[in-house]
Design an enzyme around this catalytic site. Structure first.
Site, PDB file in Angstrom:
ATOM      1  CE  LYS C  45      -3.660   2.578   0.572  1.00  0.00           C
ATOM      2  NZ  LYS C  45      -4.647   2.656  -0.528  1.00  0.00           N
ATOM      3  CG  ASN C  69     -10.120   3.015  -4.888  1.00  0.00           C
ATOM      4  OD1 ASN C  69      -9.608   3.836  -4.122  1.00  0.00           O
ATOM      5  ND2 ASN C  69      -9.522   2.606  -6.004  1.00  0.00           N
ATOM      6  CB  SER C  70     -13.268   7.391  -2.736  1.00  0.00           C
ATOM      7  OG  SER C  70     -12.908   8.645  -2.211  1.00  0.00           O
ATOM      8  CB  CYS C 131      -3.047   8.406  -5.697  1.00  0.00           C
ATOM      9  SG  CYS C 131      -4.543   8.019  -4.776  1.00  0.00           S
ATOM     10  CG  ASN C 194      -3.025   4.770  -9.661  1.00  0.00           C
ATOM     11  OD1 ASN C 194      -4.081   4.332  -9.199  1.00  0.00           O
ATOM     12  ND2 ASN C 194      -2.026   5.162  -8.905  1.00  0.00           N
ATOM     13  N   GLY C 246      -7.190  -4.138 -14.882  1.00  0.00           N
ATOM     14  CA  GLY C 246      -8.262  -4.983 -15.369  1.00  0.00           C
ATOM     15  C   GLY C 246      -7.929  -6.446 -15.555  1.00  0.00           C
TER      16      GLY C 246
HETATM   17  C1  LIG Z   1      -9.079  -0.335  -3.314  1.00  0.00           C
HETATM   18  C2  LIG Z   1      -7.918   0.126  -4.132  1.00  0.00           C
HETATM   19  C3  LIG Z   1      -6.853   0.796  -3.534  1.00  0.00           C
HETATM   20  C4  LIG Z   1      -5.778   1.224  -4.281  1.00  0.00           C
HETATM   21  N1  LIG Z   1      -4.726   1.859  -3.658  1.00  0.00           N
HETATM   22  C5  LIG Z   1      -3.628   2.212  -4.383  1.00  0.00           C
HETATM   23  C6  LIG Z   1      -2.485   2.774  -3.752  1.00  0.00           C
HETATM   24  O1  LIG Z   1      -2.441   2.950  -2.543  1.00  0.00           O
HETATM   25  N2  LIG Z   1      -1.424   3.108  -4.524  1.00  0.00           N
HETATM   26  C7  LIG Z   1      -1.409   2.892  -5.878  1.00  0.00           C
HETATM   27  O2  LIG Z   1      -0.413   3.187  -6.524  1.00  0.00           O
HETATM   28  N3  LIG Z   1      -2.476   2.344  -6.500  1.00  0.00           N
HETATM   29  C8  LIG Z   1      -3.578   1.993  -5.785  1.00  0.00           C
HETATM   30  N4  LIG Z   1      -4.652   1.420  -6.434  1.00  0.00           N
HETATM   31  C9  LIG Z   1      -4.595   1.199  -7.886  1.00  0.00           C
HETATM   32  C10 LIG Z   1      -4.163  -0.206  -8.228  1.00  0.00           C
HETATM   33  O3  LIG Z   1      -2.876  -0.483  -7.734  1.00  0.00           O
HETATM   34  C11 LIG Z   1      -4.197  -0.441  -9.749  1.00  0.00           C
HETATM   35  O4  LIG Z   1      -3.280   0.444 -10.344  1.00  0.00           O
HETATM   36  C12 LIG Z   1      -5.563  -0.164 -10.357  1.00  0.00           C
HETATM   37  O5  LIG Z   1      -6.583  -0.644  -9.491  1.00  0.00           O
HETATM   38  C13 LIG Z   1      -5.755  -0.778 -11.741  1.00  0.00           C
HETATM   39  O6  LIG Z   1      -5.618  -2.176 -11.719  1.00  0.00           O
HETATM   40  P1  LIG Z   1      -6.879  -3.197 -11.595  1.00  0.00           P
HETATM   41  O7  LIG Z   1      -7.859  -2.815 -12.646  1.00  0.00           O
HETATM   42  O8  LIG Z   1      -6.275  -4.542 -11.792  1.00  0.00           O
HETATM   43  O9  LIG Z   1      -7.414  -3.012 -10.221  1.00  0.00           O
HETATM   44  C14 LIG Z   1      -5.752   0.994  -5.678  1.00  0.00           C
HETATM   45  C15 LIG Z   1      -6.823   0.330  -6.291  1.00  0.00           C
HETATM   46  C16 LIG Z   1      -7.891  -0.100  -5.549  1.00  0.00           C
HETATM   47  C17 LIG Z   1      -9.014  -0.806  -6.231  1.00  0.00           C
END
Ligand SMILES: Cc1cc2nc3c(=O)[nH]c(=O)nc-3n(C[C@H](O)[C@H](O)[C@H](O)COP(=O)(O)O)c2cc1C
Ligand SMILES: Cc1cc2nc3c(=O)[nH]c(=O)nc-3n(C[C@H](O)[C@H](O)[C@H](O)COP(=O)(O)OP(=O)(O)OC[C@H]3O[C@@H](n4cnc5c(N)ncnc54)[C@H](O)[C@@H]3O)c2cc1C
Ligand SMILES: Cc1cc2nc3c(=O)[nH]c(=O)nc-3n(C[C@H](O)[C@H](O)[C@H](O)COP(=O)(O)OP(=O)(O)OC[C@H]3O[C@@H](n4cnc5c(N)ncnc54)[C@H](O)[C@@H]3O)c2cc1C
Ligand SMILES: Cc1cc2nc3c(=O)[nH]c(=O)nc-3n(C[C@H](O)[C@H](O)[C@H](O)COP(=O)(O)O)c2cc1C
Ligand code: FES
Ligand code: FES
Lengths: 303, 272, 303, 272
Positions: C45, C69-70, C131, C194, C246
């Site tokens: 994280k 997400n937020s 972010c 991201n 994704g």
């Molecule tokens: C709940 C959640 C929390 C996330 N927190 C971070 C974070 O702290 N730092 C970061 O670089 N990306 C964060 N991301 C982004 C993910 O690392 C990733 O880049 C993004 O979700 C796209 O990939 P996915 O479609 O496989 O989820 C977060 C994503 C989600 C869903």
């Protein structure tokens, strides 16, 4: 059924529900399935000065949550549109027509505008400054605020009595700046958004599924991104916004009004559900207060 | 391109009468025929919405009309991907949405000796042409049908063992041993043909075109392609032709699916 | 099972499959479900100098094709991370750890880098310059190539033996320029991408579902957009790219290699399918040739 | 926050033993208990993957353990949205994926007189506590259960008509007429309680907290929230508390779902 007509620039539309450009061709094609005159209008396939053959097939590719297209602006060109397609469509009384146009140079935009200026049988022009499926030009225009302002101005000057909508790309850092440029240039509305640039690969060949590689991503998957862009435009401009992207249900359409849109366009979902635009009209008309309460002042809906 | 005439199709919500498996990969979907569904011609198709309980996005899927009686529209569907699989799950009593009939059909040629060559699920429109459609021809119509093995000759529910029908399997497990185009050449050797019809894999239809060229007779082929609107609007389903008129592309959904095969750019066709 | 190890900068990873930042917290939390040491590594994280409480709930919102997400970078802060979380994770031998960090100023980045410079127990830093869920800073940094280059440089100088990954945003006109800036600054890899900025509305309240309005969109819906960004980065830089966005199946992961990635990260889909990263490792290891044939030279996979 | 201890959960693929409707909106899903599924405590939950034939995206859904025997794990699920609807469609023999048991349970308090107050589907963990869980207490445990109408008292498959159980319906169609918190006040009037447990709608639990404040006794409430990981990792499911330690937020999945209710910021809780 209450009055849900809306005003965008000098033109009044009977309701705020349209079919998006490129989806229903020159609209006549969909007449067996959609009662076109029940809609606010149709935005016809983007036309260019000269006919275009479009991209090599395959041209569409389904993903589980949307689709990619690489049609490449195949169109019959300005002449056949004006001489053939538009008159054909005009035989149906009462169909609102927004003409989508694209061009490579300012000069071409002037020519297009001048051709339409004296004409009847259409409500306005939607400038496609955002198609990702042709080389450079359109998308690059739409990313350049100075150019967007200039193009808006030279077209609006020539069609003062018609509605001018600028269709913007979501593939950009700050859509607000582009929207503001269009407003400054005299556009009557921002149409947001065109497709997102995406790509998919064929695991057997190891190559992109489309000859051109990248394509335009549309459908339910893009809804929250499109809503975001409308929301950003709404903060940036005071002219109406026409929300487009991922609308597959009545509730999806409603969300665009909450994001700040004055009207909406149904795109990809028409393929699956050709009854959707009319159902959205019905749902909005059932409770005109809902829409009126949310309409941005700029759009001056029926008082 | 001539003047564009919109399809005479409508959107229907029809009940599933039955949905039965014909073989490992084929199933027969029978839909209640809506009262105002106009009589289709052989080669026309319907554009079917894929039922999806879970909000997956689906474009509609085009399927040839395999048979159309007063009461029912029949489709023969082969399971190849998520869309056909979801349709396989439709049950008696479910409602399916579709529009049609769509596209240009095989020409009705009462005076001609036609040899129709079908491969796999491509039998559907040729069956319809020969046995049920308004243009049904009896004597002058010979139907040749090929598959890899006996198992894949899926149409055991209809009487294919009748005059005018010949079967071929690549492995000789049933009928003529060899591919269906070889069978066609042999059949025509015995009794000449005026016209060829084909529907099936692109490679098969390409071989039929070679045969037609050699015999110097017309060939009508039914093409497939991925579709969006199926109404000639979106320009998604185009194939390259030798024609012009602004663009070499013609739509499978509206200019086809049945084409005078001599105008097609066979080497550039998609192989769906 | 063949060798699918990869080299990113000075560090060798046993395979190219990671869990994305923010998904698995400080990784220890997922140890009951995922055999962490079978992966190329985990990206923990994102941490900041000081602890952050994060955004007001609700913090996640499901859409049919992905999620918003937020979270707002809730994290324990640098000190507790270094003193508590990292040592805890290091008790499991053999887990590759990429530490994700964000900061508001160049000075903070220097402080973070200096803190990690003399440390062991981690493979490198991933700078979260993208972010969308915190006010301004991170996302604005990631949109500014000059800043990206500068930050990359000041961090890389301080951790020359570690791997430095720059995580980029897809919410930008031209991701290639940013990737190139990171490369110029000495980054060892681009982590793309991201979340996309998105928004959804609650039809009952008429308001955005999140207190902050906009949020980050992730999950299967964004796959073709993420592939596109990786494809653009691959054309812009010669350092390795870590593909993110994704991935929900083994085939999705393979597509990132076809787009030009050297490694991948599983994000949102871990929630639905915690076995996915290990299955991707197995699938790639079954046919190391496949991966090797596609690996970009820059990534120098095992010869 | 104390030191973080990972859950002792595992991922399981378990067969559906049965899936039956209990009332209009409730159904009982029985899963084969995996051999190494550790004995859960009352208040713990499992995180269930929603089966989806059509590739819709689903986060997992958390459900309290309603009962757990040697052979079966039982969940009582109310149909509220797409996830619970899809689970309703699961059939005997299907395989479901889940992990658990997760979260902090109700405390085991052998010496105390507990009054447990459940509303709607919130009965599940309280039922488990009283009748089956390791911490089962017999005499000292009174269970009060409320619903809007008789119809919504869904647990007709278990014997609620026994000592220690009282029922309430808003409309008086069964048991005490009034809400279950009013019933609780009345019951405690007759025989005091040392501790309150609650599980149900947030408004109900908030009323229980008022009662606990008035009686000056501890109250343990089980919260709900939307979840991502359910392991304390993603920080999605946090609720605001009066605690500190870097952040006022605590996770429902790992710090909860059962909380000492006095630490919660009741006015800021999400109302899921
Ligand atoms: C709940 C959640 C929390 C996330 N927190 C971070 C974070 O702290 N730092 C970061 O670089 N990306 C964060 N991301 C982004 C993910 O690392 C990733 O880049 C993004 O979700 C796209 O990939 P996915 O479609 O496989 O989820 C977060 C994503 C989600 C869903
Ligand atoms: C005019 C016409 C008539 C047809 N008649 C029949 C028929 O009678 N019986 C039958 O089983 N099939 C027929 N098809 C093919 C049928 O439409 C496809 O098999 C079906 O759409 C595949 O969907 P899927 O989701 O199962 O597979 P997908 O995974 O989507 O695709 C599997 C294969 O089908 C191709 N395909 C995907 N979408 C389409 C589409 N919209 N149109 C054509 N091909 C597609 C893909 O390129 C791929 O090779 C016909 C196609 C056309 C154009
Ligand atoms: C610890 C815990 C134990 C639970 N035990 C039970 C139980 O025993 N039986 C039961 O029927 N329900 C239980 N729930 C609630 C259950 O998780 C939700 O009803 C379910 O997730 C809703 O999913 P849906 O797709 O049907 O509805 P959705 O349309 O997703 O949502 C409907 C409502 O449920 C809420 N919701 C959505 N997703 C979640 C989620 N992941 N977690 C919590 N709420 C959510 C939404 O805010 C909305 O108000 C429990 C929740 C938690 C946190
Ligand atoms: C097949 C197809 C063709 C399109 N052609 C055009 C076009 O010619 N001009 C244009 O401005 N937009 C075109 N678009 C974009 C749509 O008008 C719309 O902006 C986009 O698809 C997003 O909406 P949706 O998600 O509802 O489809 C096309 C989209 C599709 C799917
Ligand atoms: S599918 Fe739209 S033109 Fe053929
Ligand atoms: S759901 Fe991830 S922290 Fe609770």
């Amino acid at each position: 059924m209450g009055d849900i007509s809306i005003q965008i620039g000098p033109v009044r539309f009977k309701n705020p529900v349209f079919i998006a450009s490129g989806i229903c061709g020159y609209a006549e094609e969909y007449s067996p399935l959609v009662n076109l005159s029940r809609l606010g209008g149709v935005v016809t396939k983007t036309i260019t000065m000269l006919p275009r053959a479009g991209n090599l097939p395959p041209r569409i590719h389904e993903m589980p949550h949307g689709m990619l297209n690489s049609i490449g602006l195949e169109n019959v060109g300005l002449d056949r549109y004006v001489n053939e397609k538009l008159p054909q469509l005009n035989q149906r009384p009462d169909v609102g027509v927004m003409v989508s146009v694209a061009a490579e140079t300012e000069d071409e935009f002037i020519k297009l505008a001048e051709r339409f200026a004296p004409m009847d049988g259409y409500a306005g022009l939607e400038l496609n400054l955002s198609c990702p499926n042709v080389k450079g030009e359109a998308l690059d225009q739409g990313r350049n605020p100075q150019l967007v302002e200039k193009i808006s101005r030279i077209v609006k000057e020539r069609i003062p009595k018609k509605s001018l909508w600028i269709k913007v790309t979501p593939n950009i850092t700050d859509v607000g700046t582009v929207a503001r440029a269009a407003e400054q240039g005299g556009a009557d509305a921002i149409a947001a958004v065109n497709t997102l640039v995406g790509i998919d690969f064929d695991l057997e060949t190891g190559k992109p599924v489309f000859a051109r590689g990248s394509a335009g991503y549309s459908g339910p998957a893009i809804l929250p991104i499109a809503l975001q862009k409308v929301w950003e435009c709404a903060k940036a401009v005071s002219i109406p916004i026409v929300g487009i992207g991922g609308i597959a249900t009545i509730d999806d359409a409603r969300k665009f009004f909450l994001a700040g849109a004055t009207a909406i366009q149904v795109g990809t979902s028409l393929y699956n559900d050709p009854g959707l635009p009319e159902r959205i009209v019905d749902a909005l008309a059932e409770n005109p207060e809902w829409m009126r309460a949310r309409a941005r002042a700029s759009a001056s809906p029926a008082a | 391109m001539g003047e564009f005439v919109p399809a005479r199709a409508h959107e229907y919500h029809a009940r599933v009468l039955s949905n039965v498996r014909l073989s490992r990969r084929y199933f027969l979907l029978r839909l209640e025929r809506p009262r105002d569904f106009i009589d289709p011609a052989a080669g026309q198709f319907v554009h079917v919405a894929v039922p999806t309980p879970d909000d997956r996005f689906f474009l509609r899927r085009p399927f040839s009309i395999h048979d159309c009686t007063r009461d029912a529209i029949e489709l023969v569907i082969v399971e190849v991907g998520p869309g056909s699989q979801a349709l396989r799950r439709a049950r008696e009593g479910d409602t399916l949405h579709f529009y049609g009939p769509l596209g240009h059909a095989y020409p009705v040629l009462p005076e001609k000796r036609i040899v129709a060559i079908g491969g796999g699920v491509g039998l559907a429109p040729l069956y319809f042409y020969g046995f049920r459609a308004p243009g049904k021809l009896g004597e002058g119509y010979r139907l040749l049908y090929g598959a890899r093995t006996r198992e894949d000759l899926f149409l055991e529910h209809v009487a294919l063992e009748r005059t005018g029908v010949s079967l071929a399997t690549d492995d000789g497990s049933y009928g003529f041993k060899g591919n269906v185009v070889q069978l066609a050449a042999a059949v025509i050797e015995e009794e000449p043909a005026d016209v060829l019809f084909s529907c099936g894999p692109t490679v098969m239809m390409k071989a039929v075109q070679k045969l037609a060229d050699r015999l110097a007779i017309p060939h009508y082929a039914s093409l497939e392609n991925r579709m969006g609107c199926a109404l000639g609007a979106c320009r998604a389903c185009v194939v390259p032709t030798k024609l012009d008129g602004g663009s070499p592309y013609r739509t499978v959904c509206h200019d086809g699916p049945v084409f005078d095969a001599s105008v097609l750019q066979w080497d550039e066709l998609p192989v769906p």
